[in-house]
Design a protein around this motif. Sequence first.
Motif, PDB file in Angstrom:
ATOM      1  N   PRO A  86       2.986   2.399  -7.470  1.00 39.95           N
ATOM      2  CA  PRO A  86       2.261   1.401  -8.284  1.00 39.95           C
ATOM      3  C   PRO A  86       3.162   0.660  -9.271  1.00 39.95           C
ATOM      4  O   PRO A  86       2.960  -0.520  -9.534  1.00 39.95           O
ATOM      5  CB  PRO A  86       1.208   2.244  -9.014  1.00 39.95           C
ATOM      6  N   PRO A 133       0.802  -1.240   0.000  1.00 40.77           N
ATOM      7  CA  PRO A 133       0.000   0.000   0.000  1.00 40.77           C
ATOM      8  C   PRO A 133       0.826   1.277   0.000  1.00 40.77           C
ATOM      9  O   PRO A 133       0.359   2.303  -0.492  1.00 40.77           O
ATOM     10  CB  PRO A 133      -0.837  -0.116   1.286  1.00 40.77           C
ATOM     11  N   GLN A 142      -5.048  -2.691  -4.372  1.00 36.94           N
ATOM     12  CA  GLN A 142      -3.998  -2.833  -5.381  1.00 36.94           C
ATOM     13  C   GLN A 142      -4.200  -4.080  -6.246  1.00 36.94           C
ATOM     14  O   GLN A 142      -3.899  -4.083  -7.434  1.00 36.94           O
ATOM     15  CB  GLN A 142      -2.613  -2.902  -4.704  1.00 36.94           C
ATOM     16  N   PHE A 154       4.787  -2.326  -7.673  1.00 38.43           N
ATOM     17  CA  PHE A 154       3.858  -3.449  -7.532  1.00 38.43           C
ATOM     18  C   PHE A 154       3.634  -4.124  -8.883  1.00 38.43           C
ATOM     19  O   PHE A 154       3.554  -5.357  -8.977  1.00 38.43           O
ATOM     20  CB  PHE A 154       2.525  -2.961  -6.947  1.00 38.43           C
ATOM     21  N   SER A 194      -3.741  -5.602   1.001  1.00 35.30           N
ATOM     22  CA  SER A 194      -3.636  -4.563  -0.038  1.00 35.30           C
ATOM     23  C   SER A 194      -4.679  -4.804  -1.122  1.00 35.30           C
ATOM     24  O   SER A 194      -4.364  -4.785  -2.319  1.00 35.30           O
ATOM     25  CB  SER A 194      -2.226  -4.575  -0.657  1.00 35.30           C
TER      26      SER A 194
END
Length: 1244
Positions: free
Chosen positions: A209, A205, A250, A212, A247
């Motif tokens: 981005p 989190p 996401q 990830f 998360s």
Amino acid sequence: MTKAYQVNGLVEKMQSPDQDFRFMGLNDLMTEIRADPNFLVGDDAVENKCLTQVLALVEDKISEVKNQAVKCLGQLIKIIKPALMDMVVDKLIEFSGGKDDELRDISALALKTITAELPSDGKVAASACGKLAPKLLGQVESPDTPPEALVETLSILSILISRFPGHLASAPLTTPPLVALAPLLSHSRPVVRKRAIVTISQFIPISPPELFADLLKQHVFPYLDESANVEKQRTTVQLLAAVAKNSSPQVAPVLEEVVPGILKAIQREDDELRESCLQTLEALLLRCPIEMTPYLANVIQVGNQFIKYDPNYAGDDEDEEMADADDEDDDDAELDEYSDDEDTSYKIRRSATKLHAALIGTRPELLATIYKDVSPVLISRFGDRESTVKIEVWSTYVTLLNHTAVYGGLPQSKEDITHGKRKRDTETMDIEGGPYALLKAQVPSLSKTLLNQLKSSKTPPATLQAGFTLLYSLLNVLPGCLSGQVQLITSTSKSVLSQPPTTSTATLYLSCLSFLSLFFSTHSPPTFTGSLPALTPALLKAVNERHPKVASESFRVFSALLHSLKPIKPPTNTDWTESLYTHTLTRLSNHDTDAEVRGCAEECIADLWICATDVVKVKDKKEWTFICRQNPTGKVEGAVRVIIKVAREVNVKESVGDQWVNGCMEWLLGVLKKSGRSGKTDIFTAMDVLLKSYSSGVPPGLPPTLMSQIKPYLTITDISLLSQALTTLSILLEVAPSTTFPEVEKNASYRYLQPLESLLHFYDALVSADQQIATHVVPSLVLAADKTAKGAGTGGLSGSGSASSAGAGAKGSLTNVASSNVAKCIAQVVKSAQGVAAGTIAEYSKNLKGSSKATPSKVILSLLIMGELGRFIDMSNQQEIFNYAIEHFSAEQEEVRAAAAFAAGNIAIGNLHQFLPIIVKMVQSDQKKRLLSLHALKEVVTHSSHGHLESVAEMLWVPLFENSENSEETTRNVAAACLGKLATTHPAKYLPQLHARIKDSDPAARATVVAAIRYTFAENVQSYDELLSPLIVDFLSLMTDQDLTVRRLAISALNSAARTKPHLIKDHLHTLLPHLYKETVINQELIRVVQMGPWQHKVDDGLDARKTAYETMYTLLDTCLPKLDLHEFLGRVLPGLADDSDEIKVMSHMMLFRLSQVAPTAVAQRLDEATPQLQATMKGVTVNKDTVKQDLERSAELQRSALRAVAALSRIGMGISPQFDTFVDELKRNATWGGEFKELVSGH
């Protein structure tokens, strides 16, 4: 003694060769730090020396000393300087990466202690995170770090990220956490991989981005392929489960790339991989319910497939489900002989069951599908050979039943919606293909399979208890559905109750008794009468058990049984009723009987008298002595309740007799003097019931005695008790007027101004007892009004009816409430004694003449009296009184003008055709008197009968509409109220006229229409609902209107419809809710800045509409829950927690509280989103120089509201969100709110 001297002394102790001295030195240091956090501040050398010695003791040879040193570091880290903190962290990390196992373990423990003890606020936490995180990540990246140290390091990182995500997000890190941690997913040691999975999911989190996305590209997508290495695939699937839990926002966008791979992986021949896949699907269902919708059919299929997965057992599921009762013991024996310590297939079955539980808990709209596709499979697994799986299956079915009770009475989907004539809930419960109908069809199989599992003598207590819990839930949803299984229920219950309860089986006992109580309550007597000889001996034995809860619940079972068999006539059922009476008497006569048991025994005596009157009426009535006069607890509340029950339900003449009533009255009058404030309410109620119970009339001596006891309560000191005392006097006047009236006349004042309802009843009874008293009561009431207007007290008692000097009301001018109540009481007196009507009208109409010198308060009272009388007296022969009222429309005082409108409207009711045209003409032609004339019309419309309104509706309709448009909001609201009431007189005519105006170009006209429709919702006639049903959505669609006022009124109309006519809107919510939710969003365009002197103040013009929208959501939660998409609904509740309006925050807290009860699974998954806002609220207002007392009080009330929500959430959500768990722990330790929070948690 200087601090330096003290510290040196402690350091000397810590350097002692004696381990006890070293231990005590550390202990004393912690004590000093707790007492004075500044203990080491001021002398750097001493601070450094002390810290160095504590660190040295971390390497001590004695375990107790090392552990104490670790605890001491937890305290020191809060107060030492940043430079020294660096030293501590470096030293401990050095220890934790070493080869000495014991030193590595203790240093890891020290680091955990430090991170756990850091205060959540202040600079220390930020500084510690900045120091710790880079070093810990460096240790993770180091190839020399042993696996055991890696595990501990990852655990410390997990603690840091769960407690301080904000600090870590801003910490200066050389390597991003995801980059440093990702290689550990390929570590050779499984324990490192599992720990890394959790830590990575927690860091996602706060990570960019793109990092990830790289993680998914490199470590997830490649290993979801069918040809991937099984071990790698296992790790990948477990990582997805952890990411879903920690998360979910996401992972939600990439589910279409992830879920198909998981569904393929689950079919591979690897049990651990299958278990991980099932757990991942469960986590995704819980945390990403909307995004998982396309895969629900696959999820159901996978769950059904693997809930049966048992490769080491060759039994047939269908045979197991339908096995005959005679074969069960043999099956149990075979299962007991079978054992395979290495068989782990039960883990897969348990995970598949939990997957179904997640589906049931989050998708109530799919109940019908679940009953078709999942329920039969769950029933087939009721006999799973592994007890933990079996209990999990039963628990899942309980969840299904509970959701059916809440959501099951309506069609499943939009395609099932039926238009036109509405279906009642009781009808929709039985619709073909609905949840209830499907459950009913499965009950025979369900109950037989379940009861066959419970009947064996070898069944463990925990399994039995789970079984009874499931049976109880089944009866709650489908009362009376177990009539075909009475024999098995009887034998199983008897088997449980025949064994004396122990500490370990008491809960099972209670579950069995609770089930039997519900079973007797929900089944007809012929169903179970034959089983009573087998059950009642065991139940009678349970009544005498020493365990108080068991004995209490046993009495409740008998109460349910008695009510089910009511009335019991000898000789049937006399054996056990006689024994029950004897056992109950024994319990009541025993002075050491538990208070709860005594209360249940008292209730049981009442039920015996009500349901088995012929059995107990021949007894000597000793029970009443034990209940009322020989109660060792000294509490009378239970006895009073028993008297009320018996007096209400039992025929006094044929059973207990007037002697019993006299005895009870005598006892009640005695305890009335002694009881506390709360007990007196029930005592008055009991006396009221007893007074109505006399079969041969009230004894002549009772009214004087009763009057003397009631007299102290005939005062406005306590309005509630005054109300009850007046009610008792009213009943006494009704049942014994000749003996009571002299006492009332002698003692009571006729000058009470409240409480209204009791006063009206009292004056009606008083005047009915003696018509002549009316001529005295009316002047007395007016005198009381005059006294109140002058500021004197009223109400109380005194000889000869004089007013009490006790303060009773407002001072100065006569209040609206007091004058209105006086007028209503006078009207009631006149209605009961019509002979005084002419004199009353003549007397008080004089005050209305233009030449009168009456005070304004006298004029107001006279107008109100004329209005109240005008409702039932035709004043057409006294036209001048109506004219006087109209003249007062021009009075200077606003109160006089309002009273004049009230009088004119109500006088018109007495003769509509004479007076109403005058009012209508003023509405049309007199601009100055229009608003007052509309108020007069509102009185006419509100208080006229339906028949009278029909005759004048046409006369009123057009003027009301014409004069509501282009008017100020107050005038429009009054007109809308009248139009709404008129529309219900002839809905077929007027509803289309309202409907035609919803597209009017004038916003005022549209506002009038939607406001008028809201007032029609009070009409409860079926024919009106049928006419309104096809139009209601069009009216409510004004929520999308361009005019803000129209939108707000439309939302308010939806709120009213949800409260009073939910059946009309339930099937249309899918079109209405998006518009409602839109109004809960703060519209920045409606916020303007107003200059107030040197200050700028923000004004939100959309706030009222937003408040109304949240109020409507709260109403929908109560009345239309089955039709709400809970995930979408929660998506608007959570932003309300951070709204600028305290009222919206409170409503959001209330909705969270309610949702935690009706949708715990769905709410628990959103705790991560709710926690930050709740934390912000609990911090309270920031105190500065402009803060005033009211700000602090308002903040405290808001915090209490949040506290109630958090307490409710903590009962369903602990262990799901680490952030929320930490918040709850902090609240428990909070000095201000900790005690109150613990009370809230334990009080439910």
